[in-house]
Design a protein around this motif. Structure first.
Motif, PDB file in Angstrom:
ATOM      1  N   TYR A 142       0.834  -1.205   0.000  1.00 33.02           N
ATOM      2  CA  TYR A 142       0.000   0.000   0.000  1.00 33.02           C
ATOM      3  C   TYR A 142       0.875   1.263   0.000  1.00 33.02           C
ATOM      4  O   TYR A 142       0.553   2.248  -0.669  1.00 33.02           O
ATOM      5  N   SER A 143       1.971   1.217   0.745  1.00 36.11           N
ATOM      6  CA  SER A 143       2.867   2.381   0.798  1.00 36.11           C
ATOM      7  C   SER A 143       3.511   2.643  -0.561  1.00 36.11           C
ATOM      8  O   SER A 143       3.694   3.801  -0.953  1.00 36.11           O
ATOM      9  N   CYS A 144       3.864   1.577  -1.271  1.00 39.41           N
ATOM     10  CA  CYS A 144       4.487   1.729  -2.585  1.00 39.41           C
ATOM     11  C   CYS A 144       3.527   2.351  -3.595  1.00 39.41           C
ATOM     12  O   CYS A 144       3.968   2.949  -4.581  1.00 39.41           O
ATOM     13  N   ILE A 145       2.243   2.205  -3.362  1.00 41.95           N
ATOM     14  CA  ILE A 145       1.252   2.841  -4.229  1.00 41.95           C
ATOM     15  C   ILE A 145       1.020   4.291  -3.815  1.00 41.95           C
ATOM     16  O   ILE A 145       0.848   5.175  -4.659  1.00 41.95           O
ATOM     17  N   THR A 146       1.053   4.548  -2.516  1.00 40.16           N
ATOM     18  CA  THR A 146       0.682   5.865  -1.977  1.00 40.16           C
ATOM     19  C   THR A 146       1.841   6.853  -1.973  1.00 40.16           C
ATOM     20  O   THR A 146       1.698   8.011  -2.393  1.00 40.16           O
ATOM     21  N   TYR A 147       3.005   6.418  -1.504  1.00 37.28           N
ATOM     22  CA  TYR A 147       4.130   7.333  -1.259  1.00 37.28           C
ATOM     23  C   TYR A 147       4.600   8.074  -2.515  1.00 37.28           C
ATOM     24  O   TYR A 147       4.926   9.266  -2.443  1.00 37.28           O
ATOM     25  N   PRO A 148       4.655   7.407  -3.699  1.00 36.26           N
ATOM     26  CA  PRO A 148       5.120   8.128  -4.895  1.00 36.26           C
ATOM     27  C   PRO A 148       4.240   9.305  -5.294  1.00 36.26           C
ATOM     28  O   PRO A 148       4.697  10.174  -6.050  1.00 36.26           O
ATOM     29  N   VAL A 149       3.009   9.344  -4.809  1.00 32.99           N
ATOM     30  CA  VAL A 149       2.147  10.484  -5.119  1.00 32.99           C
ATOM     31  C   VAL A 149       2.751  11.766  -4.547  1.00 32.99           C
ATOM     32  O   VAL A 149       2.725  12.829  -5.184  1.00 32.99           O
ATOM     33  N   ILE A 150       3.318  11.672  -3.353  1.00 32.29           N
ATOM     34  CA  ILE A 150       3.952  12.843  -2.735  1.00 32.29           C
ATOM     35  C   ILE A 150       5.138  13.295  -3.581  1.00 32.29           C
ATOM     36  O   ILE A 150       5.345  14.497  -3.810  1.00 32.29           O
ATOM     37  N   LEU A 151       5.929  12.336  -4.060  1.00 35.98           N
ATOM     38  CA  LEU A 151       7.064  12.682  -4.913  1.00 35.98           C
ATOM     39  C   LEU A 151       6.590  13.300  -6.221  1.00 35.98           C
ATOM     40  O   LEU A 151       7.257  14.185  -6.783  1.00 35.98           O
ATOM     41  N   THR A 152       5.454  12.836  -6.709  1.00 35.49           N
ATOM     42  CA  THR A 152       4.877  13.415  -7.931  1.00 35.49           C
ATOM     43  C   THR A 152       4.540  14.870  -7.727  1.00 35.49           C
ATOM     44  O   THR A 152       4.868  15.729  -8.564  1.00 35.49           O
ATOM     45  N   TRP A 153       3.883  15.187  -6.624  1.00 30.83           N
ATOM     46  CA  TRP A 153       3.555  16.582  -6.332  1.00 30.83           C
ATOM     47  C   TRP A 153       4.825  17.418  -6.182  1.00 30.83           C
ATOM     48  O   TRP A 153       4.894  18.544  -6.690  1.00 30.83           O
ATOM     49  N   ALA A 154       5.817  16.882  -5.469  1.00 31.10           N
ATOM     50  CA  ALA A 154       7.050  17.635  -5.243  1.00 31.10           C
ATOM     51  C   ALA A 154       7.779  17.913  -6.557  1.00 31.10           C
ATOM     52  O   ALA A 154       8.321  19.013  -6.759  1.00 31.10           O
ATOM     53  N   LEU A 155       7.809  16.928  -7.455  1.00 30.51           N
ATOM     54  CA  LEU A 155       8.445  17.144  -8.762  1.00 30.51           C
ATOM     55  C   LEU A 155       7.687  18.185  -9.562  1.00 30.51           C
ATOM     56  O   LEU A 155       8.298  19.023 -10.245  1.00 30.51           O
ATOM     57  N   PHE A 156       6.376  18.159  -9.492  1.00 32.98           N
ATOM     58  CA  PHE A 156       5.547  19.162 -10.171  1.00 32.98           C
ATOM     59  C   PHE A 156       5.900  20.561  -9.676  1.00 32.98           C
ATOM     60  O   PHE A 156       6.081  21.501 -10.468  1.00 32.98           O
ATOM     61  N   TYR A 157       6.024  20.720  -8.368  1.00 38.67           N
ATOM     62  CA  TYR A 157       6.391  22.023  -7.793  1.00 38.67           C
ATOM     63  C   TYR A 157       7.823  22.399  -8.151  1.00 38.67           C
ATOM     64  O   TYR A 157       8.119  23.582  -8.386  1.00 38.67           O
ATOM     65  N   LEU A 158       8.724  21.421  -8.167  1.00 39.49           N
ATOM     66  CA  LEU A 158      10.118  21.722  -8.508  1.00 39.49           C
ATOM     67  C   LEU A 158      10.221  22.295  -9.913  1.00 39.49           C
ATOM     68  O   LEU A 158      10.983  23.248 -10.157  1.00 39.49           O
ATOM     69  N   ILE A 159       9.479  21.740 -10.840  1.00 41.16           N
ATOM     70  CA  ILE A 159       9.501  22.248 -12.222  1.00 41.16           C
ATOM     71  C   ILE A 159       9.053  23.700 -12.260  1.00 41.16           C
ATOM     72  O   ILE A 159       9.680  24.546 -12.917  1.00 41.16           O
ATOM     73  N   PHE A 160       7.986  24.029 -11.541  1.00 41.08           N
ATOM     74  CA  PHE A 160       7.490  25.406 -11.533  1.00 41.08           C
ATOM     75  C   PHE A 160       8.397  26.340 -10.739  1.00 41.08           C
ATOM     76  O   PHE A 160       8.282  27.566 -10.870  1.00 41.08           O
ATOM     77  N   SER A 161       9.286  25.775  -9.917  1.00 41.46           N
ATOM     78  CA  SER A 161      10.198  26.620  -9.145  1.00 41.46           C
ATOM     79  C   SER A 161      11.226  27.321 -10.017  1.00 41.46           C
ATOM     80  O   SER A 161      11.888  28.270  -9.569  1.00 41.46           O
ATOM     81  N   PHE A 162      11.391  26.861 -11.247  1.00 42.82           N
ATOM     82  CA  PHE A 162      12.332  27.494 -12.167  1.00 42.82           C
ATOM     83  C   PHE A 162      11.678  28.620 -12.978  1.00 42.82           C
ATOM     84  O   PHE A 162      12.296  29.165 -13.891  1.00 42.82           O
ATOM     85  N   SER A 163      10.436  28.960 -12.655  1.00 39.93           N
ATOM     86  CA  SER A 163       9.740  30.037 -13.357  1.00 39.93           C
ATOM     87  C   SER A 163      10.345  31.393 -12.985  1.00 39.93           C
ATOM     88  O   SER A 163      10.916  31.566 -11.897  1.00 39.93           O
ATOM     89  N   TYR A 164      10.190  32.348 -13.881  1.00 34.21           N
ATOM     90  CA  TYR A 164      10.700  33.689 -13.609  1.00 34.21           C
ATOM     91  C   TYR A 164      10.020  34.271 -12.380  1.00 34.21           C
ATOM     92  O   TYR A 164      10.641  34.942 -11.559  1.00 34.21           O
ATOM     93  N   GLU A 165       8.713  33.995 -12.242  1.00 32.11           N
ATOM     94  CA  GLU A 165       7.966  34.368 -11.045  1.00 32.11           C
ATOM     95  C   GLU A 165       7.257  33.126 -10.535  1.00 32.11           C
ATOM     96  O   GLU A 165       6.572  32.440 -11.303  1.00 32.11           O
ATOM     97  N   LEU A 166       7.416  32.839  -9.263  1.00 33.06           N
ATOM     98  CA  LEU A 166       6.773  31.645  -8.711  1.00 33.06           C
ATOM     99  C   LEU A 166       5.262  31.758  -8.890  1.00 33.06           C
ATOM    100  O   LEU A 166       4.659  32.759  -8.498  1.00 33.06           O
TER     101      LEU A 166
END
Length: 566
Positions: free
Chosen positions: A106-130
């Protein structure tokens, strides 16, 4: 020393850590995770500040460290996975191993969702304006406000709108409304799973190298964020609020329960992770000393992370002229709403956003791929003659990752957050882990025998553990775990989302079915074994409780000493 297996006339290696450093980093990466950063600081301030450290330390001493040492020693002694280890020590308790793997599934299904959100935010962190720093984006509703305005009026903060209203999650009205798939999140999830696959596709040979980065780099990021946070105006107000002791909270049983839940979760006990990681150690490794240092590292990281988090929250509260308790959050709310909002107020916000989300990704990544490694090892050790053939491990891992990825897709829909919370609340935490720890402590403390475990640890390490551990394995750990489990059942609170959404009855039923799917395996496997083995009950019990004594006859650099059965 190598653990060897003969398959079709060829010798296949089970594998070992190339050095003690790899083992220490792998365990540190597994136990030091997101719970240390986004859960412990919130629990500390919520439950009496510095006073919360009293129940926290009680659970560390009576449950955390004893079970940590117990599970690591089990793996190092038997050189087996989380399921087959019980066949060597106490076959009647083999269901504990199966139950732990269900929780990890169950953890292997659930935990990567958090990493997915974090990667999504990391990509937008390179924007000229957050994008969560302004209200001029196409997804803003027109009633949002910037980070410098208080987000606790009738309007909504820009970071909240970016997170759950319009951009990242586009969250629906409930679990009944699954909605459409968020394809941007699907692509991020795919990247996460590809990274996890290649981190462990060669077993400990690849895992042992990856942890040099994933287990150490988060500490560098945490140090940078800590220094930056403590230099911000209002930081000391946040730190004082974080640790100011309120002894009256010690009279509240819920405070003690939350301290216990934090220990059982953050120490990764009960699910077999430590057993598998320990099984790749040389037989004569000093696991006793290693465990004490790793437990100290885990708890110290939690405390230090609190300074990094609350110094920034104190800064945000001062900038918005609001009380700190109105900006302090836990879990995803801290990582994806409160902290990004605070970062947007700093000079060079893109730099601090990148540092923060890289730390979140790496903290979660090594926890995730270690969980995958534990499941793979446990399954392969169940069927070694079939799965240790060349190339089959890689295919099995690929299939498992694909199944988990497909199962995760429902969590990256518009209603995915409700599904995520359901899995996290019922299937991966709480009663499941407490129940497994109760059975584990009883099986090893009484059936296998605490004294025998003492002899094994002394034989492997050359050091006899402190007498206190024996008392814990026999009395304190089973008792404290059992009381915690019973109280969690008596004081059960149904899951809600953001205090306004109540799940439908069928969702609560599904949640409890997931929880029971791991717990029921322990008595279930025991009853099956008793029913299928011929003989009277005393004969069956005696047959199953045979203990393997180890006679140390060879040097530590050679093969594992022969196991002689009495």
């Amino acid at each position: 020393m190598w653990c060897l297996l003969i398959v079709n006339g060829t010798i296949e290696e089970r594998g070992q850590w190339a050095s003690k450093t790899e083992f220490l980093l792998a365990v540190a990466g597994n136990v030091v995770g997101l719970g240390n950063v986004w859960r412990f600081p919130y629990l500390c301030y919520k439950n009496g500040g510095g006073a919360f450290l009293v129940p926290y330390m009680v659970f560390v001493v009576t449950c955390g460290v004893p079970l940590f040492l117990l599970e690591t020693s089990m793996g190092q002694y038997t050189q087996e996975g989380a399921i087959t280890v019980w066949r060597k020590l106490c076959p009647l308790a083999e269901g504990i191993g199966y139950g732990g793997q269900v929780v990890l599934l169950y953890s292997c299904i659930t935990y990567p969702v958090i990493l997915t959100w974090a990667l999504f935010y990391l990509i937008f962190s390179f924007s000229y304006e957050l994008p969560w720093a302004s209200c001029t984006n196409y997804w803003n509703t027109g009633i949002s406000n910037t980070p410098y305005n208080s987000p606790y009026t009738n309007s909504t903060s820009a970071s909240t709108e970016f997170w759950d209203r319009q951009r990242a999650l586009s969250i629906s009205g409930g679990i009944e409304e699954v909605g459409s798939i968020r394809w941007e999140l699907v692509l991020c999830a795919l990247v996460v799973w590809v990274a996890c696959y290649f981190c462990i596709w060669k077993g400990v040979r690849s895992t042992g190298k990856v942890v040099y980065v994933t287990a150490t780099f988060p500490y560098l990021m945490l140090l940078i964020l800590l220094i930056r946070g403590l230099t911000l105006p209002g930081a000391m107000n946040g730190v004082v609020y974080y640790l100011y002791p309120e002894p009256s909270h010690l009279l509240d049983p819920q405070v003690w329960m939350e301290a216990g839940a934090q220990i059982f979760f953050s120490y990764s006990i009960g699910v077999g992770s430590l057993t598998v990681l320990g099984s790749y150690n040389p037989y004569y490794n000093n696991c006793y000393r290693d465990c004490l240092w790793l437990c100290l590292l885990n708890s110290c990281t939690s405390v230090v992370a609190g300074f990094a988090v609350f110094s920034v929250l104190g800064f945000m509260a001062e900038m918005q002229n609001t009380p700190i308790d109105q900006v302090a959050e836990s879990g995803p709310g801290l990582a994806f709403v409160a902290y990004p909002q605070a970062i947007a107020m700093m000079p060079l916000p893109q730099l601090w956003a990148v540092c923060f989300f890289i730390m979140i990704i790496l903290l979660g990544l090594d926890t995730q791929f270690v969980a995958l490694e534990v499941v793979m090892t446990s399954v392969i050790d169940l069927f070694p003659k079939v799965l240790r053939k060349a190339g089959r491990r890689e295919l099995l891992l690929l299939l498992f990752c694909f199944v988990c990825f497909c199962s995760q897709l429902v969590m990256v829909t518009e209603g995915g957050m409700f599904v995520f919370q359901l899995f996290d609340y019922y299937a991966c935490n709480g009663a499941c882990i407490l129940c497994l720890c109760v059975f584990e402590a009883f099986a090893l403390g009484w059936i296998f025998g605490a004294e025998r475990m003492y002899d094994i640890i002394e034989d492997m390490t050359g050091v006899r553990p402190n007498w206190f551990f024996k008392q814990c394995w026999r009395y304190l750990t089973p008792l404290v775990s059992l009381v915690s489990f019973i109280y969690s059942m008596v004081d059960y609170q149904p899951l809600t989302f953001n205090r306004w959404y109540v799940y439908p009855t069928w969702a609560y039923t599904l949640g409890w079915l997931m929880a029971l799917s791991s717990m029921i395996l322990v008595p279930g496997v025991t009853l099956i074994k008793l029913a299928t083995v011929p003989g009277t009950l005393p004969q069956v019990k005696g047959r199953f409780c045979r203990v393997f004594y180890t006679t140390c006859t060879q040097h530590k650099s050679q093969s594992k000493p022969v196991c002689n059965m009495p």
